[in-house]
Structure formats: structure tokens, C-alpha cells
Scaffold this active site. Structure first.
Site, PDB file in Angstrom:
ATOM      1  CD  GLU A   1      -2.890  -1.093   2.418  1.00  0.00           C
ATOM      2  OE1 GLU A   1      -2.830  -0.130   3.199  1.00  0.00           O
ATOM      3  OE2 GLU A   1      -3.713  -2.007   2.545  1.00  0.00           O
TER       4      GLU A   1
ATOM      5  CD  GLU B   1      -3.480  -5.645   4.079  1.00  0.00           C
ATOM      6  OE1 GLU B   1      -4.304  -4.802   4.504  1.00  0.00           O
ATOM      7  OE2 GLU B   1      -2.250  -5.486   4.110  1.00  0.00           O
TER       8      GLU B   1
HETATM    9  O1  IFM Z   1      -3.956  -2.880   9.347  1.00  0.00           O
HETATM   10  C1  IFM Z   1      -3.930  -2.379   8.053  1.00  0.00           C
HETATM   11  C2  IFM Z   1      -2.783  -2.987   7.281  1.00  0.00           C
HETATM   12  O2  IFM Z   1      -1.565  -2.738   7.898  1.00  0.00           O
HETATM   13  C3  IFM Z   1      -2.726  -2.424   5.886  1.00  0.00           C
HETATM   14  N1  IFM Z   1      -3.995  -2.443   5.233  1.00  0.00           N
HETATM   15  C4  IFM Z   1      -5.155  -2.009   5.955  1.00  0.00           C
HETATM   16  C5  IFM Z   1      -5.211  -2.673   7.315  1.00  0.00           C
HETATM   17  C6  IFM Z   1      -6.451  -2.205   8.092  1.00  0.00           C
HETATM   18  O3  IFM Z   1      -6.418  -0.831   8.264  1.00  0.00           O
END
Ligand code: IFM
Length: 461
Positions: free
Chosen positions: A163, A366
Site C-alpha cells: 500500500e 488483504e
Molecule cells: O492494518 C492495516 C494494514 O496494515 C494495511 N492495510 C489495511 C489494514 C487495516 O487498516
């Protein structure tokens, strides 16, 4: 409701959020150590000093993964644990920790899926300018080569960055993440150097082994304007800018070797960072792309002064913030206040697939939600997380049926953990963690997920 054969099921975490042991075995400080130790930056003064103590409990944690039937585990390396000063001397004890973790995973037939950078830059490098410094791209590539050289015999799937939008814009644009800078110039500089670092790291790792599957992980989402706004209302441009910064700023250079025209129109703040040859490096072909999806981004128009210009917002505001405000959250709103919009995942994937002929195979790296449920008689009945999983996996399956090449799904997160500026308040885990005793309790969602994995499919609703 079945997923394709060989679909890879796993779960994800990151180093700072779970490891703890912040000063152990020679680890250097990173920007999150500094940020979380600065009063007022993280809710309740929480830090990752201990986190969920995975550094010491990794073996039991891996056994728990095996009990749930996970086929893959996505984790990240802590740069400052391996190279405490960011460049130069390697800390062998840091490498040894990951060596033990990777072996423990492989002993249980769990694929390690590694991320090289999940936001924890060595503090020494921040003192030199961090990601706003052009040399950060080379610092990152050198570090990547060290780690890849150490583990590419056993780790096949590598992501460079997690990200980068968050690193650039939450870390440097609005400053709610480390290093806590609020300056659009710094944010766009960081964005470019993160991309350049990704490209250089891919080149360095490719030169070491042609066997590795190299990728990057992006948080992408459809961006919408809801409600009525006259054609000349700045909300239209703001939403287009927001979309370009969240999505196009990453996918266009990576897959088309250029920046979105709308962003180039911002002028020097964007173009000033780009040197000859950079875009060729950034668009170095990758083997897969990770997508992190949580929710659609939805805005409504807001009142504006007649002179408001979304391309030149006042003060240190970011482009794309004029004349819009977040739309009210919808769906089973999470404890973070986030919407649940599962169809956005399908729409995102189908749109990307239609847009890019060269879209590499996708992994959902994710997807998850924060809800707080208590442990009662040893059970955590997190029904809304089960619903979230069911709805998002259904949407994912629809995208696959519409022809998108999705190869795996990693739920965020395996454990409740340190949720950045929110500290320990937001619980994203399938496994509940008592942060005082470190006792782990699989929630009902973990048991649901174990069934999905075993069946390679969803139970009908
Ligand atoms: O916890 C975070 C993660 O580190 C990166 N993506 C989003 C998640 C939730 O906010």
C-alpha cells in the site's frame, strides 16, 4: 460456490503490527517506533513495543495457522531488524528470526508470502529525508536484495511494497501515519520514490533469481460521487483527482509506464520528481499484483466558496479535497466507521481487467473488517465478520466467473493487532488476542474460514 482449483487461501499480518521485540537482537528503531513513542500520535499512547509478541510466540502462531488449514501466510520483514541503520551492516540475528519463521511455515506446508516493506522505515533513513529523498529508491533496492538473497531458496512469492498510497499520503500528505508529515509536495515525492524503489527492487531481485514471483501490493477501490452536483461544481474534479491519486497514480506507471494526465496537470509537485528513465524502471514487468480491498470510497458534494479550485487547494490540503466530504457509511458499518460494500470488490476487479491487457494475475492480499466482540466461555461469536467474509468471497467469486484471473485470497488479519494510529482499539483478527495475557482465541470467523479453505468454496447463504 467453488473457487478455482489451486486457489491459494491464507491470511496476512505485518511486522510492526505483531512482532513486538522492538529493541531486541540488535533491531534498530523505525519510524513507527518513533511515531508511536511521540505523545498524541497514537490512540491511548499505544505502541508496537510488545504488540502480540509474535517474535517470541511465532512457533505457536504457526501451529495455529496449520490448525486452521491456512495454505499461505503473508507477513512482512522488518527492515530495521535486518539492517538496523537502513543501509550497510546486516544484523544476523534479525535474519535468523525470519529464517526460523520461514522454516516453521514450510514444516507445516504453509507457503510464505513475503512483503519487503509494510511502512516501518528505519529511523536513520527518515533522518536523511526518508522516502522524499531520491536515494530512498536505491536504499530500498539494496535492502530487498539482501533479504531476497537470504530467503529466495525457500520463499517464492515476494511483494516489494504494501500500500504505497498509505506511506505517501497518510504518512506525508495528511500526517496521521509515520513519519507524520503534512505536505503535498512531500507526499508526491514519496509516491514517486516508492514506485522507483519498487522498480529497482524488482530489477535487483530478478537479477538474483528468475524463479521468484515478484509483485507489489496496492490498496485500490472504486471512487464515487453520490448526490447531485451541478456540472461546474468542483466535486467532480475532486473525485477524479481522488481516484487518480488512489488508483491511477499506481496502476498507470506500473502497467502503462506513465502518470495519469490529470496528475501531470498538477505541475511541478508531480513532474518535478520524474527523471529520464524512471518510468521504464517503475514499469518493470511483475508476475502478480496484490490488491487490498476494504470498502468503496464514496463522497458527496459539500458547500464551497466560488473561488475554490480542486487543483490548487488552500494551505497544505491535498488536491481532491475541495468541495467534497465523505458520504455516510453504509452496510454493516465496522467499529472503524468503514462501510461494507462487497460489490465494490467485484466492480474493481472487473474494471481493472477491462482496463489493462497486461494485468498480471491477481491475489487479494488483504480484505477484512474491524469489529469488537468479547470472549464468552472461550467463544468469540463475531457474526458480522462471518457475514463480511461471506459477502466479499461471493463478490470475488463473481469477479472470477466474469473472467478475472484471481489466484488467491489472504484475509486481513489473522490476529487482532496494532492498528497504527488507532492503537489496539480496532480488532481486525480472525483470532482474538488478549493484549494483557497474549492468549489467542480463534473466533467463529476463523472456524468459518477453515471450512471455506477445506471445501475450497463457500457454503450457500
Ligand atoms: O492494518 C492495516 C494494514 O496494515 C494495511 N492495510 C489495511 C489494514 C487495516 O487498516
Amino acid at each position: 460456490m467453488s473457487f478455482p482449483k489451486d486457489f491459494l487461501w491464507g491470511s496476512a499480518t505485518s511486522s510492526y503490527q505483531i512482532e513486538g521485540a522492538w529493541q531486541e537482537d540488535g533491531k534498530g528503531p523505525n519510524i513507527w517506533d518513533v511515531f508511536s513513542h511521540t505523545p498524541g500520535k497514537v490512540l491511548n499512547g499505544d505502541t508496537g513495543d510488545v504488540a502480540i509478541d509474535h517474535y517470541h510466540r511465532y512457533r505457536d502462531d504457526v501451529s495455529l495457522m496449520a490448525d486452521l488449514g491456512l495454505q499461505a501466510y503473508r507477513f512482512s520483514f522488518s527492515w530495521a531488524r535486518i539492517i538496523p541503520d537502513g543501509t550497510g551492516a546486516i544484523e544476523k540475528r534479525g535474519l535468523d528470526f525470519y529464517d526460523r519463521l520461514i522454516d516453521a511455515l514450510l514444516e507445516k506446508n504453509i507457503h510464505p508470502m513475503a512483503t519487503l516493506y509494510h511502512w516501518d522505515l528505519p529511523a536513520v533513513l527518515q533522518d536523511k529525508g526518508g522516502w522524499t529523498h531520491r536515494d530512498s529508491a536505491s536504499w530500498f533496492a539494496d535492502y530487498s536484495a539482501v533479504v531476497h538473497d537470504a530467503f529466495s531458496d525457500r520463499v517464492k512469492m515476494w511483494a516489494t511494497l504494501n500500500e504505497p498510497w498509505v506511506s505517501a499520503f497518510l504518512g506525508h500528505g495528511i500526517g496521521i501515519h509515520a513519519p507524520g508529515i503534512k505536505d503535498p509536495v512531500a507526499a508526491f515525492a514519496a509516491a514517486h520514490h516508492l514506485l522507483l524503489g519498487h522498480g529497482k527492487a524488482v530489477q535487483a531481485m530478478r537479477a538474483q533469481s528468475s524463479d521468484s514471483q515478484l509483485g507489489i501490493v496496492l490498496n485500490l477501490a472504486p471512487v464515487y460521487l453520490e448526490g447531485d452536483a451541478p456540472d461546474d461544481h468542483p466535486a467532480h474534479t475532486s473525485v477524479a483527482l481522488h481516484d487518480a491519486i488512489l488508483n491511477g497514480l499506481w496502476t498507470e506507471p506500473l502497467l502503462r509506464s506513465h502518470y495519469p494526465d490529470l496528475l501531470l496537470q498538477l505541475g511541478d509537485v508531480v513532474t518535478g520528481n520524474i527523471k529520464d528513465g524512471d518510468l521504464g524502471i517503475i514499469s518493470e514487468p511483475i508476475d502478480w499484483m496484490g490488491i487490498n480491498y476494504y470498502q468503496d470510497i464514496r463522497f458527496v458534494p459539500s458547500d464551497v466558496t466560488p473561488s475554490a479550485d480542486p487543483m490548487n487547494p488552500p494551505g497544505t490540503d491535498l488536491p481532491g479535497t475541495v468541495g467534497v466530504e465523505p458520504a455516510p457509511a453504509i452496510g454493516n458499518v465496522t467499529s472503524f466507521g468503514w462501510s461494507t460494500t462487497p460489490d465494490g470488490l467485484r466492480a474493481l476487479l472487473v474494471t481493472l481487467d477491462g482496463e489493462y491487457d497486461n494485468l498480471p494475475p491477481i491475489f487479494i492480499t488483504e480484505n477484512g473488517c474491524a469489529y469488537d466482540y468479547p470472549v464468552e466461555d472461550g467463544v468469540v461469536n463475531d457474526t458480522l465478520r462471518v457475514t463480511y467474509m461471506h459477502e466479499h468471497l461471493t463478490a470475488l467469486l463473481e469477479a472470477i466467473k466474469e473472467g478475472v484471473d484471481v489466484r488467491g485470497y489472504m484475509h486481513w488479519s489473522l490476529f487482532d493487532n496494532f492498528e497504527w494510529a488507532e492503537g489496539y482499539r480496532q480488532r481486525f483478527g480472525m483470532v482474538h488476542v488478549d493484549f494483557d495475557t497474549q492468549v489467542r482465541t480463534p473466533k467463529q470467523s476463523a472456524l468459518f474460514y477453515a471450512r471455506v479453505i477445506a471445501d475450497n468454496g463457500l457454503p450457500s447463504a
